[in-house]
Motif scaffolding. Structure first.
Motif, mmCIF file in Angstrom:
data_model
loop_
_atom_site.group_PDB
_atom_site.id
_atom_site.type_symbol
_atom_site.label_atom_id
_atom_site.label_comp_id
_atom_site.label_asym_id
_atom_site.label_seq_id
_atom_site.Cartn_x
_atom_site.Cartn_y
_atom_site.Cartn_z
ATOM 1 N N VAL A 98 43.381 56.208 73.849
ATOM 2 C CA VAL A 98 42.897 57.581 73.701
ATOM 3 C C VAL A 98 41.369 57.580 73.612
ATOM 4 O O VAL A 98 40.800 56.809 72.833
ATOM 5 N N GLU A 99 40.751 58.455 74.398
ATOM 6 C CA GLU A 99 39.281 58.577 74.333
ATOM 7 C C GLU A 99 38.871 58.983 72.914
ATOM 8 O O GLU A 99 39.488 59.856 72.297
ATOM 9 N N GLY A 100 37.862 58.327 72.385
ATOM 10 C CA GLY A 100 37.394 58.629 71.031
ATOM 11 C C GLY A 100 38.025 57.728 69.981
ATOM 12 O O GLY A 100 37.469 57.537 68.907
ATOM 13 N N ALA A 160 36.499 49.169 83.024
ATOM 14 C CA ALA A 160 36.949 48.518 81.786
ATOM 15 C C ALA A 160 38.115 49.297 81.169
ATOM 16 O O ALA A 160 39.079 48.695 80.695
ATOM 17 N N ILE A 161 38.046 50.629 81.195
ATOM 18 C CA ILE A 161 39.126 51.452 80.634
ATOM 19 C C ILE A 161 40.441 51.138 81.357
ATOM 20 O O ILE A 161 41.480 50.907 80.733
ATOM 21 N N GLY A 162 40.381 51.102 82.684
ATOM 22 C CA GLY A 162 41.581 50.805 83.475
ATOM 23 C C GLY A 162 42.091 49.403 83.205
ATOM 24 O O GLY A 162 43.285 49.195 82.952
ATOM 25 N N ILE A 197 48.838 59.632 82.703
ATOM 26 C CA ILE A 197 47.437 59.948 82.403
ATOM 27 C C ILE A 197 47.274 61.446 82.143
ATOM 28 O O ILE A 197 47.794 62.283 82.895
ATOM 29 N N ALA A 198 46.609 61.769 81.027
ATOM 30 C CA ALA A 198 46.299 63.161 80.687
ATOM 31 C C ALA A 198 44.797 63.343 80.884
ATOM 32 O O ALA A 198 43.992 62.718 80.192
ATOM 33 N N ILE A 199 44.434 64.173 81.859
ATOM 34 C CA ILE A 199 43.034 64.277 82.288
ATOM 35 C C ILE A 199 42.410 65.578 81.777
ATOM 36 O O ILE A 199 42.920 66.674 82.056
ATOM 37 N N PRO A 200 41.293 65.475 81.034
ATOM 38 C CA PRO A 200 40.612 66.684 80.571
ATOM 39 C C PRO A 200 40.074 67.497 81.757
ATOM 40 O O PRO A 200 39.765 66.927 82.805
ATOM 41 N N LYS A 201 39.949 68.801 81.550
ATOM 42 C CA LYS A 201 39.487 69.680 82.636
ATOM 43 C C LYS A 201 38.045 69.364 83.019
ATOM 44 O O LYS A 201 37.629 69.604 84.146
ATOM 45 N N LEU A 255 40.590 62.153 77.263
ATOM 46 C CA LEU A 255 41.435 61.415 78.207
ATOM 47 C C LEU A 255 42.436 60.551 77.439
ATOM 48 O O LEU A 255 42.065 59.881 76.480
ATOM 49 N N VAL A 256 43.680 60.582 77.874
ATOM 50 C CA VAL A 256 44.725 59.748 77.260
ATOM 51 C C VAL A 256 45.422 58.973 78.374
ATOM 52 O O VAL A 256 45.830 59.567 79.374
ATOM 53 N N ILE A 257 45.526 57.680 78.216
ATOM 54 C CA ILE A 257 46.162 56.880 79.258
ATOM 55 C C ILE A 257 47.238 55.989 78.636
ATOM 56 O O ILE A 257 46.966 55.242 77.701
ATOM 57 N N THR A 258 48.453 56.149 79.115
ATOM 58 C CA THR A 258 49.602 55.409 78.583
ATOM 59 C C THR A 258 50.179 54.533 79.678
ATOM 60 O O THR A 258 50.487 55.026 80.763
ATOM 61 N N VAL A 259 50.297 53.254 79.405
ATOM 62 C CA VAL A 259 50.852 52.336 80.404
ATOM 63 C C VAL A 259 52.149 51.742 79.876
ATOM 64 O O VAL A 259 52.215 51.311 78.721
ATOM 65 N N THR A 260 53.154 51.750 80.720
ATOM 66 C CA THR A 260 54.401 51.045 80.426
ATOM 67 C C THR A 260 54.436 49.806 81.300
ATOM 68 O O THR A 260 54.277 49.915 82.518
#
Ligand SMILES: Nc1ncnc2c1ncn2[C@@H]1O[C@H](COP(=O)(O)OP(=O)(O)OP(=O)(O)O)[C@@H](O)[C@H]1O
Ligand SMILES: Cc1ncc(C[n+]2csc(CCOP(=O)(O)O)c2C)c(N)n1
Ligand SMILES: [Mg+2]
Ligand SMILES: [Mg+2]
Ligand SMILES: [Mg+2]
Length: 330
Positions: free
Chosen positions: A48-50, A62-64, A89-93, A131-136
């Protein structure tokens, strides 16, 4: 085709590595063939960003990289071979354009390709702020070879696969000084450990293939916390030798209190911590040497008659009981 569809098309792999894949991106769900004699291993972790990164501490690549690497690390901690991954991925507007997102995905596919992992699905949504990124991540392990946390027994050697505290030390510099901290060459290994952690897949596989009784965990929340997880799962008491814990030379020049903060409680090391019977230690260490991989003995399991604890033995020989302090989201 709407923007969401175009975006999904842009991240769809041109070709897949794994022959067991039957249906990849483009249908309601993915399908792969389950291989004979193997068990499926599945893990999911979110960044999660922040909380896990900011634009100040991490580049897009690096995030990826890290979003996938932390999940590969959980597969490695089970002794698994990585196979597939899915990304939600949840992308901010605002603030995250096409170029940024493409760079995040290229960071992911670089480490994915390294392990011949295929991106086989995911989800794309919008979100108000961060930004929220979840990987399975999905892997496989031979039946009977999985490496769980609950296998430690009195007399076992406790080991780690690499230096600890580097990521937390690097993060502190990134938070205080931002990316200008890169001007100091001495800090590069620490920044790299934070931004591009290397999941210990090869080490996990050597451990699984050894057929020894092994307990294993990956270090995401810090050495103290992850050692305690092995102690709790196995119902044992563990002692660690402060002197034996591998770390970095620049970090080692700092005060003892600061060293402890980074090494014991910092987290995000993504090294493996585990235990093996004393009688198997030499052979295991030799196996790692033959494969050009380090393995450090840092402690032992004590006969504690059911008392669960983790103790740190200091240079002078005195014992401190460690608390299960690490990063706590709640
Ligand atoms: N919200 C949740 N719902 C269901 N299971 C969960 C949830 N959160 C965690 N778990 C499960 O709890 C166990 C411990 O999870 P945890 O996230 O602490 O492990 P980890 O991924 O090794 O650590 P880290 O997240 O620090 O990398 C795992 O089996 C995980 O799947
Ligand atoms: C900007 C920024 N601030 C603080 C941290 C440190 N941090 C965040 S989550 C975590 C533990 C592992 O998380 P999880 O339990 O979700 O796997 C740690 C050590 C960071 N990476 N970036
Ligand atoms: Mg987790
Ligand atoms: Mg883990
Ligand atoms: Mg994890």
């Amino acid at each position: 085709m709407n923007n969401e569809m175009k975006w999904i098309q842009s991240i769809t792999p041109q070709k897949y590595h794994q022959p067991s894949l039957k249906v990849g991106i483009g249908d309601d769900a993915a399908i792969y063939h389950t291989e004979e004699g193997m068990e499926t291993v599945v893990a999911v972790d979110t960044m999660v960003e922040g909380i896990h990164f900011t634009k100040k501490t991490m580049s897009m690549k690096a995030i990826g990289h890290k979003a996938l690497a932390v999940n590969i690390s959980d597969l490695a901690a089970m002794g698994a071979i990585p196979r597939y991954y899915l990304v939600s991925i949840a992308i901010p507007k605002e603030g995250w354009g096409k170029k940024e997102l493409a760079d995040i995905y290229s960071g992911m596919s670089e480490i994915g390709d390294l392990h011949r992992m295929d991106l086989i699905g995911g989800d794309t949504v919008s979100i108000k702020s961060t930004l929220v990124i979840t990987v399975t991540a999905i892997g496989i392990v031979e039946k009977g070879r999985r490496l769980v946390r609950a296998n430690a027994k009195p007399g076992d050697v406790v080991f780690v696969t690499g230096p600890l505290g580097l990521s937390a030390f690097g993060l502190e510099h990134l938070l205080n000084e931002g990316l200008c901290t890169m001007e100091d060459e001495k800090l590069w290994p620490y920044i790299k450990a934070h931004q591009f952690p290397v999941p210990q897949v090869k080490a996990g596989r050597l451990l699984a293939e050894s057929n020894f009784r092994i307990s294993l965990n990956d270090i995401s929340d810090g050495l103290a916390s992850e050692t305690m997880e092995i102690a709790e799962a196995s119902g044992v008491s563990i002692e660690l030798q402060w002197n034996a814990i591998p770390t970095g030379t620049t970090l080692k020049e700092k005060s003892r209190d600061e060293q402890e903060k980074w090494i014991l409680y910092g987290g995000e090391d993504f090294q493996l911590i585990g235990t093996v019977g004393k009688e198997n230690w030499d052979e295991l260490w030799k196996k790692f040497q033959e494969n050009q991989l380090p393995l450090y003995a840092i402690g032992q399991i004590n006969d504690s008659k059911g008392i669960v604890k983790v103790e740190l033995i200091n240079n002078a020989g005195n014992r401190d009981t460690l608390t299960k302090t690490g990063y706590d989201h709640l």
